[in-house]
Design an enzyme around this catalytic site. Structure first.
Site, PDB file in Angstrom:
ATOM      1  N   ASP A  23      25.479  92.563  49.081  1.00 49.61           N
ATOM      2  CA  ASP A  23      25.063  93.608  50.038  1.00 49.61           C
ATOM      3  C   ASP A  23      26.250  94.005  50.915  1.00 49.61           C
ATOM      4  O   ASP A  23      26.215  93.814  52.120  1.00 49.61           O
ATOM      5  CB  ASP A  23      23.887  93.108  50.905  1.00 49.61           C
ATOM      6  CG  ASP A  23      24.238  91.873  51.733  1.00 49.61           C
ATOM      7  OD1 ASP A  23      25.167  91.116  51.343  1.00 49.61           O
ATOM      8  OD2 ASP A  23      23.597  91.652  52.785  1.00 49.61           O
ATOM      9  N   HIS A  58      31.852  83.441  54.577  1.00 50.44           N
ATOM     10  CA  HIS A  58      30.562  82.972  54.033  1.00 50.44           C
ATOM     11  C   HIS A  58      30.496  83.203  52.518  1.00 50.44           C
ATOM     12  O   HIS A  58      30.330  82.282  51.737  1.00 50.44           O
ATOM     13  CB  HIS A  58      29.403  83.732  54.681  1.00 50.44           C
ATOM     14  CG  HIS A  58      29.253  83.515  56.153  1.00 50.44           C
ATOM     15  ND1 HIS A  58      28.911  82.306  56.699  1.00 50.44           N
ATOM     16  CD2 HIS A  58      29.382  84.371  57.201  1.00 50.44           C
ATOM     17  CE1 HIS A  58      28.822  82.410  58.011  1.00 50.44           C
ATOM     18  NE2 HIS A  58      29.110  83.665  58.353  1.00 50.44           N
TER      19      HIS A  58
HETATM   20  C1  BDR Z   1      25.436  86.122  55.307  1.00 55.60           C
HETATM   21  O1  BDR Z   1      24.804  87.218  55.984  1.00 55.60           O
HETATM   22  C2  BDR Z   1      25.578  88.381  55.829  1.00 55.60           C
HETATM   23  O2  BDR Z   1      25.752  89.005  57.050  1.00 55.60           O
HETATM   24  C3  BDR Z   1      26.880  87.972  55.217  1.00 55.60           C
HETATM   25  O3  BDR Z   1      27.371  88.963  54.321  1.00 55.60           O
HETATM   26  C4  BDR Z   1      26.566  86.697  54.501  1.00 55.60           C
HETATM   27  O4  BDR Z   1      26.131  86.947  53.186  1.00 55.60           O
HETATM   28  C5  BDR Z   1      25.839  85.088  56.333  1.00 55.60           C
HETATM   29  O5  BDR Z   1      24.720  84.596  57.016  1.00 55.60           O
HETATM   30 CA    CA Z   2      26.492  89.138  52.072  1.00 57.08          CA
END
Ligand code: BDR
Ligand code: CA
Length: 319
Positions: free
Chosen positions: A10, A240
């Site tokens: 995303d 992340h």
């Molecule tokens: C996740 O949430 C999204 O904002 C980031 O892309 C990542 O996949 C981290 O909590």
């Molecule tokens: Ca993400």
């Protein structure tokens, strides 16, 4: 042999880092991107996926996925984290390419069923596409090589509530469907990703050695870092999503625990990923007892992971 990967995403600033990593890592064969709502709408996520591929001069299928959670009301997009456009409000020119004529779930099913035992699905957004794919073709659970997801948390506090992580919170019912499937699944959650702090000096070094995407990535990282410096008081942003890909190529960087997982779908704990960590019939509440065991990463070799990220974002792929 290379790891065949479908990246379910995303984009999202840390998603962009993951996409570039997957394209450039010599042991990853990236088959395509499947998009999902999350950091932005699924339409914007698909525009961003196409734009990022074009910046990297890569030609790969991009499939449009789910636009809405399975059962809960949609959560507002986190424009204060990733920007209105999802990429740090750089408002990049629109891409030339288009999404393919298959949904994200259809693309996953076709790839997994035609190459049994070979496909790694790496999911770094809400798990809506994976849940939809399971609903359409439950046999993917036996035919996928593994599912690795960035989402959830076993012990670390959440990032959208005291217990919930954003990707799981966005579609907890889908996440619970995914946890019930008997496929090899590893959670790369906040327990480890909050140990992967990417500092501004890293993005400066990438910019110097990778003119193709370095400046764009540095600007995006600055936007992301502004959020984390205000919210967490740190000088950097967290890797992340790229951590899930690092697990595919170097699982030895992580220590894991195993157990069945239930996701809280309603109420104050919605989005919490709860692993039963003791074996056997230990509790009065039996919900975990019929579920398959999954893995969750608890520790990571931070320095080695950041080094891997830097090496991959500056290697020969970009020359
Ligand atoms: C996740 O949430 C999204 O904002 C980031 O892309 C990542 O996949 C981290 O909590
Ligand atoms: Ca993400």
């Amino acid at each position: 042999m290379k790891h065949k990967v479908i990246l379910d995403t995303d984009p999202g600033i840390d998603d962009a880092m993951a996409i570039f990593f997957a394209l450039a890592h010599p042991e990853i064969d990236l088959l395509g991107l499947t998009t999902v709502f999350g950091n932005v709408s699924v339409a914007q996520a698909s525009i961003n996926a196409l734009t990022l591929l074009e910046l990297a001069e890569a030609q790969l299928p991009v499939a449009l996925g789910e636009s809405w959670p399975m059962a809960r009301d949609p959560v507002p997009f986190a424009d204060f984290v990733h920007g209105i456009d999802g990429l740090g409000e750089q408002f990049l020119p629109p891409p030339h390419g288009q999404v393919i004529n298959q949904s994200s779930a259809e693309f996953m099913i076709e790839q997994i069923m035609s190459q049994p035992g070979e496909i790694n699905v790496v999911a770094v957004g809400p798990l809506s596409n994976l849940a939809r794919a399971l609903e359409l073709e439950p046999r993917i659970a036996q035919h996928v090589k593994q599912v690795v997801l960035m989402g959830g948390s076993i012990e670390h506090r959440g990032n959208v509530s005291p217990v919930a992580e954003a990707n799981i919170f966005a579609d907890p019912h889908a996440a619970d469907v995914v946890m019930q499937a008997a496929w090899p699944l590893t959670i790369v959650g906040l327990d480890v990703t909050y140990k992967v702090l990417l500092e501004p000096s890293l993005f400066e070094a990438i910019r110097q050695h990778n003119p193709r995407i370095g400046a764009m990535l540095q600007r995006a990282a600055e936007f992301y870092t502004d959020f984390y410096s205000q919210e967490h008081g740190v000088n950097g942003c967290y890797g992340h999503d790229v951590s899930a890909l690092a697990y595919v190529v170097q699982p030895d960087l992580f220590t894991v625990i195993e157990g069945p997982v239930c996701v809280a779908t309603e109420g104050i704990a919605a989005g919490q990923t709860i692993m039963k960590r003791v074996k056997g019939d230990a509790y009065f509440v039996k919900d975990w007892n019929t579920r398959p065991e999954h893995k969750a990463c608890m520790q990571v070799n931070t320095k080695a992971l950041i080094d891997l990220f830097y090496q991959t974002l500056t290697n020969d792929y970009w020359r």
